[in-house]
Design a protein around this motif. Sequence first.
Motif, mmCIF file in Angstrom:
data_model
loop_
_atom_site.group_PDB
_atom_site.id
_atom_site.type_symbol
_atom_site.label_atom_id
_atom_site.label_comp_id
_atom_site.label_asym_id
_atom_site.label_seq_id
_atom_site.Cartn_x
_atom_site.Cartn_y
_atom_site.Cartn_z
ATOM 1 N N ASP A 86 39.813 33.611 40.189
ATOM 2 C CA ASP A 86 40.696 32.837 41.069
ATOM 3 C C ASP A 86 40.066 31.513 41.472
ATOM 4 O O ASP A 86 40.741 30.486 41.576
ATOM 5 N N GLN A 87 38.767 31.555 41.719
ATOM 6 C CA GLN A 87 38.073 30.311 42.079
ATOM 7 C C GLN A 87 38.117 29.305 40.940
ATOM 8 O O GLN A 87 38.336 28.113 41.153
ATOM 9 N N SER A 94 49.437 30.489 29.457
ATOM 10 C CA SER A 94 49.575 30.246 30.895
ATOM 11 C C SER A 94 48.257 30.606 31.595
ATOM 12 O O SER A 94 47.411 31.308 31.026
ATOM 13 N N TRP A 95 48.090 30.147 32.828
ATOM 14 C CA TRP A 95 46.879 30.491 33.579
ATOM 15 C C TRP A 95 46.786 32.002 33.781
ATOM 16 O O TRP A 95 45.695 32.571 33.702
ATOM 17 N N VAL A 130 29.308 27.148 40.483
ATOM 18 C CA VAL A 130 29.649 27.288 41.903
ATOM 19 C C VAL A 130 30.706 28.371 42.121
ATOM 20 O O VAL A 130 30.830 28.899 43.227
ATOM 21 N N CYS A 131 31.434 28.712 41.076
ATOM 22 C CA CYS A 131 32.415 29.797 41.205
ATOM 23 C C CYS A 131 31.768 31.170 41.013
ATOM 24 O O CYS A 131 32.438 32.201 41.155
ATOM 25 N N GLY A 132 30.497 31.183 40.636
ATOM 26 C CA GLY A 132 29.797 32.455 40.504
ATOM 27 C C GLY A 132 29.814 33.071 39.115
ATOM 28 O O GLY A 132 29.578 34.269 38.957
ATOM 29 N N GLU A 150 41.461 27.682 40.837
ATOM 30 C CA GLU A 150 41.695 26.600 41.796
ATOM 31 C C GLU A 150 41.326 25.238 41.223
ATOM 32 O O GLU A 150 41.973 24.245 41.520
ATOM 33 N N TYR A 151 40.260 25.237 40.430
ATOM 34 C CA TYR A 151 39.837 23.955 39.841
ATOM 35 C C TYR A 151 40.681 23.572 38.626
ATOM 36 O O TYR A 151 41.207 22.469 38.544
ATOM 37 N N VAL A 152 40.768 24.517 37.667
ATOM 38 C CA VAL A 152 41.416 24.123 36.405
ATOM 39 C C VAL A 152 42.910 23.872 36.574
ATOM 40 O O VAL A 152 43.534 23.284 35.700
#
Lengths: 526, 526
Positions: free
Chosen positions: B273-274, B253-254, B231-233, B277-279
């Motif tokens: 970035d998408q 780090s992220w 869904v994040c592509g 948002e989830y992880v």
Amino acid sequence: MMTVLRLTAPRVYDGLIGRCAGPLMHLARSLSGMTIPQIDEEVAKLLQLKLQLGGDEGKHVFVLKTPKGTRDYNPKQMAIRDKVFKTIINCFKRHGAETLDTPVFELKETLTGKYGEDSKLIYDLKDQGGELLALRYDLTVPFARFLAMNKITNIKRYHIAKVYRRDNPAMTRGRYREFYQCDFDIAGQYDPMIPDAECLKIVYEILSELELGDFLIKVNDRRILDGMFDVCGVPQEKFRTVCSSVDKLDKMSWEEVKNEIVKEKGLSEEVADQIGEYVNIKAGGSDLAEKLLQDPRLSKSKAAVAGLTDVKLLFSYLELFQTTDKVVFDLSLARGLDYYTGVIYEAILTQAGVAPVPAPQEANGSAGDEGPVSVGSVAGGGRYDGLVGMFDPKGRKVPCVGVSIGIERIFSIMEQKAETSAEKIRTTETQVLVASAQKNLLEDRLKLTAELWNAGIKVEVLYKRNPKLLSQLQHCEETGIPLVAILGEQELRDGVVKLRNVASREEVDVSRADLVEEIRKRTSES
Amino acid sequence: MMTVLRLTAPRVYDGLIGRCAGPLMHLARSLSGMTIPQIDEEVAKLLQLKLQLGGDEGKHVFVLKTPKGTRDYNPKQMAIRDKVFKTIINCFKRHGAETLDTPVFELKETLTGKYGEDSKLIYDLKDQGGELLALRYDLTVPFARFLAMNKITNIKRYHIAKVYRRDNPAMTRGRYREFYQCDFDIAGQYDPMIPDAECLKIVYEILSELELGDFLIKVNDRRILDGMFDVCGVPQEKFRTVCSSVDKLDKMSWEEVKNEIVKEKGLSEEVADQIGEYVNIKAGGSDLAEKLLQDPRLSKSKAAVAGLTDVKLLFSYLELFQTTDKVVFDLSLARGLDYYTGVIYEAILTQAGVAPVPAPQEANGSAGDEGPVSVGSVAGGGRYDGLVGMFDPKGRKVPCVGVSIGIERIFSIMEQKAETSAEKIRTTETQVLVASAQKNLLEDRLKLTAELWNAGIKVEVLYKRNPKLLSQLQHCEETGIPLVAILGEQELRDGVVKLRNVASREEVDVSRADLVEEIRKRTSES
């Protein structure tokens, strides 16, 4: 991508060199001048490679097998293995041994120059950058490396682990390329023959306790062999190689061994015949050692006299240890490994009734049954006073003596026994299955199961929402679980569990509070 | 024979090619384009080789060490290891598991294609003719091979054995190239999440019983990760490689991970970035799974919905198993291995006070500490429903779920605990030492020792003709032997033995006939 080759003769391979690239060229290059079984193996390898490359269909088909000379242990075989290990470890602990462990591989150079003619059987690891490594060939050399590295001069230790030899295995006789050794060794400067006698006592105890039938422990001494070779006129640089010929007397006749000594090792008929006079002497005990001390020729060799004196002393200790009924002094025992310096010994099973177990993999091992093997050798060892010093930068010596129990053959015999026996071997220790006859009670089953786990009870529960009671009971019968804790609506309302004895089919209601105690009581009795 | 090379830069090596012959040429050839640590290793290898060749002096000097990334276990460490194993095996047996064993090496092709990017860490054996072999990288792939080979569709088994990875070990943190795994797996077609919940229960029990301080078990599901990437592509062929980037979130780090996803894995900033948002969602429990099921984007992915539904179900079973206090659902947990298909989990120690034990060999391992590592990960596992099918000629699937306890780190912690604790660890179980204060009683000592061995008592005797009483008592103090059976002329005449309590120094005469019983009584009490 690759053409399939129809081969009629080994030399066809020669033409391959230069026509293949990369790994194939490497393979092809190594094919010239090979024996038929070796070629078979190479063909198998090429076909494996072809499968990996994908072939025409692009499908990956696996060769489902363990490597040649190795085996899996299924749960039944593991149950037997654990029983054998327990007996052996108990014995080692009874004799006050500590245990240690070393890596499965060593620096290649640690193993180099320790095994004489057998060094070609060492498994090398591929050079992938970094150190040159090889799989351990026995547990003795790593032990000596450990002692030297940690400057330990006194230890009594056991080590049970797998070792690796690129031998041509006869797996029906319990010989493998990967196999367990159970080693017990005593390192330290002590008075002569006391630790040596304890090693023999240990072999005696283990073989008696495992109930493998009758056995015999042959004893000799490297110094007696060396002295004997010396007085027979063998030049010193040929002692080791003649030793390894004599070592074959358990699988070959004297005529064959003599032939090897004369034709391959280049000694004269007379020298060989003189050796024959000694190695063909019937095995004896302390009396034989005494007699040989009087032998006009042997008594001229310092080494032989030292060896014979020690053998006599050894027998006097074995008398105190009540083991002389199974130990004989046998001048024909040699043992191949380079590192022995004094007493050597080997235990064999003598009972005729022990037939080998057929191994299902044998069909794969076409390339190599070497024919008759040392039937029934199950333990061996000896004194190696120089090995630790080879590792010490200053050459400091740590005298050692030890014994190695080769248990693959023992496993084979135990497995065969188990197969013919009516007794069923359990492979789990589960005390109780939490079950239900009714639907929709999964949550209640899981909750009770966790309660019992938390109390230390060995419990199983079927991983189904609504299993049939019959299949739950069948699982108990098949795996030998003695009890079933049955839950139903009624039992849940009454705060009880129906506890069923699988064998007798009796059922009683037990209050939830008393359940743990009741299960413990019933399973400690059985 | 060989000139010593002074090296200033890697490219100096290039000139070596063609100037060396045999193994040296091979070494030189592999030196071009290497990193500095690799070069250091190659230099060490060349110097080793030089030593082997004899150098000028013709002397053989051994490098006394174990291979990089491996260790010996001395008797104290073995005592700790055995204790840890006992706890773990007891737990596995409490859950009804059988055990099995497989060879330490497999056909190379058995391992090929199972480990994704980690395959480069596999140890290959040298091609010495015969099959192409490699050391096992884990116990899971051999287990799947075993199931397919024996057509087993149902089994619950544990397997405790060493595995091999050519990693750059940080031995201070309990990471090695040769290390133990303790695996528990359930194979079979069952109702969802019941066996999975049992695996987590097992991790919970083992980590609690070993008393390693607080811990946390993170749970996620491959299908949720895949659905999220979708869904994040992220294009499907990049799922695995992005997964292995996300897997590094426990040590990076992220920002660093995002950088890797964009720069190395070639995804756009927006996509990264998408994913972020989830992880970066804070870990939760059943409620988080419920919330994500309502997520407008995730709920469009069939895979994500299936995974989230299972995670919810899993938590309901964990509730019944009373383990939810230590389990969290964490979207950032990825795990690198290719073969996982469903639930995945990892246990970490969270207690800050647990400092690593310094390993004495660390000094040798200069070429490779990779910096920060996953501090405190001690167990991991998940569901792998496709692996057995990869081995089956007809692709038949056997769903599996399992967990692997990585115990080297646990050993390190336990060793450290033992060092700081006042409690002395015994490395033998000897109950009694047979001793004498007088000379010329060796034979009597040996005879009594054998009597006690034969009765099953754990006995030691010093291997000296006439040891001093003091050194005999010292041996008891040093090794923790609780009793001494002292023989003297008088005792022999009276048919008794003086039994001494080492701790209290009390001595009583015990008749020879009662000695075994008396030793048993006294040592079962203590």
